[in-house]
Write a protein that holds these residues in place. Sequence first.
Motif, PDB file in Angstrom:
ATOM      1  N   SER A  94       0.941  -1.239  -0.066  1.00  0.00           N
ATOM      2  CA  SER A  94      -0.180  -0.038   0.084  1.00  0.00           C
ATOM      3  C   SER A  94       0.848   1.108   0.066  1.00  0.00           C
ATOM      4  CB  SER A  94      -1.076  -0.074   1.234  1.00  0.00           C
ATOM      5  OG  SER A  94      -1.897  -1.152   1.375  1.00  0.00           O
ATOM      6  N   LYS A  98       0.868   4.096  -2.658  1.00  0.00           N
ATOM      7  CA  LYS A  98       0.565   5.622  -2.454  1.00  0.00           C
ATOM      8  C   LYS A  98       1.622   6.411  -3.224  1.00  0.00           C
ATOM      9  CE  LYS A  98      -1.750   4.778   1.850  1.00  0.00           C
ATOM     10  NZ  LYS A  98      -2.854   5.579   2.454  1.00  0.00           N
ATOM     11  N   GLU A 101       0.748   6.464  -6.606  1.00  0.00           N
ATOM     12  CA  GLU A 101      -0.643   7.462  -6.902  1.00  0.00           C
ATOM     13  C   GLU A 101      -0.073   9.014  -7.165  1.00  0.00           C
ATOM     14  OE1 GLU A 101      -4.776   8.483  -4.577  1.00  0.00           O
ATOM     15  OE2 GLU A 101      -3.154   7.372  -3.784  1.00  0.00           O
ATOM     16  N   ALA A 136      -4.177  -5.404  -7.768  1.00  0.00           N
ATOM     17  CA  ALA A 136      -5.584  -4.977  -7.198  1.00  0.00           C
ATOM     18  C   ALA A 136      -5.394  -3.751  -6.266  1.00  0.00           C
ATOM     19  CB  ALA A 136      -6.341  -6.328  -6.477  1.00  0.00           C
ATOM     20  N   ILE A 137      -4.388  -3.939  -5.373  1.00  0.00           N
ATOM     21  CA  ILE A 137      -4.118  -2.791  -4.525  1.00  0.00           C
ATOM     22  C   ILE A 137      -3.761  -1.597  -5.233  1.00  0.00           C
ATOM     23  CG2 ILE A 137      -2.589  -2.223  -2.553  1.00  0.00           C
ATOM     24  CD1 ILE A 137      -2.583  -5.037  -1.625  1.00  0.00           C
ATOM     25  N   ARG A 139      -4.589  -0.550  -8.257  1.00  0.00           N
ATOM     26  CA  ARG A 139      -5.899  -0.206  -8.927  1.00  0.00           C
ATOM     27  C   ARG A 139      -6.611   0.701  -7.946  1.00  0.00           C
ATOM     28  NH1 ARG A 139      -5.793  -4.948 -12.618  1.00  0.00           N
ATOM     29  NH2 ARG A 139      -4.936  -4.166 -14.512  1.00  0.00           N
ATOM     30  N   LEU A 140      -6.956  -0.042  -6.556  1.00  0.00           N
ATOM     31  CA  LEU A 140      -7.657   0.603  -5.740  1.00  0.00           C
ATOM     32  C   LEU A 140      -7.042   2.059  -5.323  1.00  0.00           C
ATOM     33  CD1 LEU A 140      -8.608  -2.456  -3.301  1.00  0.00           C
ATOM     34  CD2 LEU A 140     -10.171  -1.217  -4.489  1.00  0.00           C
ATOM     35  N   SER A 141      -5.546   2.077  -5.357  1.00  0.00           N
ATOM     36  CA  SER A 141      -5.039   3.398  -4.873  1.00  0.00           C
ATOM     37  C   SER A 141      -5.453   4.383  -6.019  1.00  0.00           C
ATOM     38  CB  SER A 141      -3.623   3.328  -4.671  1.00  0.00           C
ATOM     39  OG  SER A 141      -3.070   2.912  -5.857  1.00  0.00           O
ATOM     40  N   GLY A 142      -6.093   3.968  -7.090  1.00  0.00           N
ATOM     41  CA  GLY A 142      -6.158   5.055  -8.253  1.00  0.00           C
ATOM     42  C   GLY A 142      -5.119   4.939  -9.522  1.00  0.00           C
TER      43      GLY A 142
END
Length: 213
Positions: A94, A98, A101, A136-137, A139-142
């Motif tokens: 994560s 970040k 991102e 997947a992580i 993509r969840l972060s944008g």
Amino acid sequence: MVANRSLAFVLCLLIAGCAGSEKSKRADAVAMPAAKVIQADLDEYEPRVREAIKGSHFELVRQENVLVVTAPVLGTFNPDRPHMLLPVTLGPISRIAKLLERDKSIGVLVLGHADSSGAAALNRELSHERARAFTAIFRLSGLRQDRLMVKGVGSDMPRADNNSAAGRALNRRVEIILTSQDTMQALLAKYSQPALPAAAVVAKRTVDADQAK
């Protein structure tokens, strides 16, 4: 020691331009940014990635104009559900996400790897599922699709000898390859072409250079 063929493959694409079929020659028309520009970007980015994975069992290697974060399967995935990430790994992944991102200039290639045990098709599928667990992580972060590529390569790119348990454990891994956004666009075009023979040449040159030292 067996050369890290996956890294050699990527470096072949990014640096050497990999000769291949007529189809791959058309992909070579995609312009690559100057290496010194990419290196300058990564000089600033590298310590931030190191801080993001600090205290984890992930490893970071800087090689020319790419950063490679390697996550061994052991300690990263649930032994009973081999494509499910363990909670302890979510923190470093994560934190990397970040960073990505915030920095729109960086592109990401996630490669899943397996050892040579079992059927090749199953190994490829499992390696792809493991790589997708990482993406997947992201993509969840944008992270947008044009900045992210995922592929399971099975046992095609070992970093160690599969004849030993220790070697097989090293080969079971996921690699997050970070480079500039512009370079990733060129890499996306090249990666779809059959370039493994060229990677083998680069790997051999690496071994020969090590033996000459």
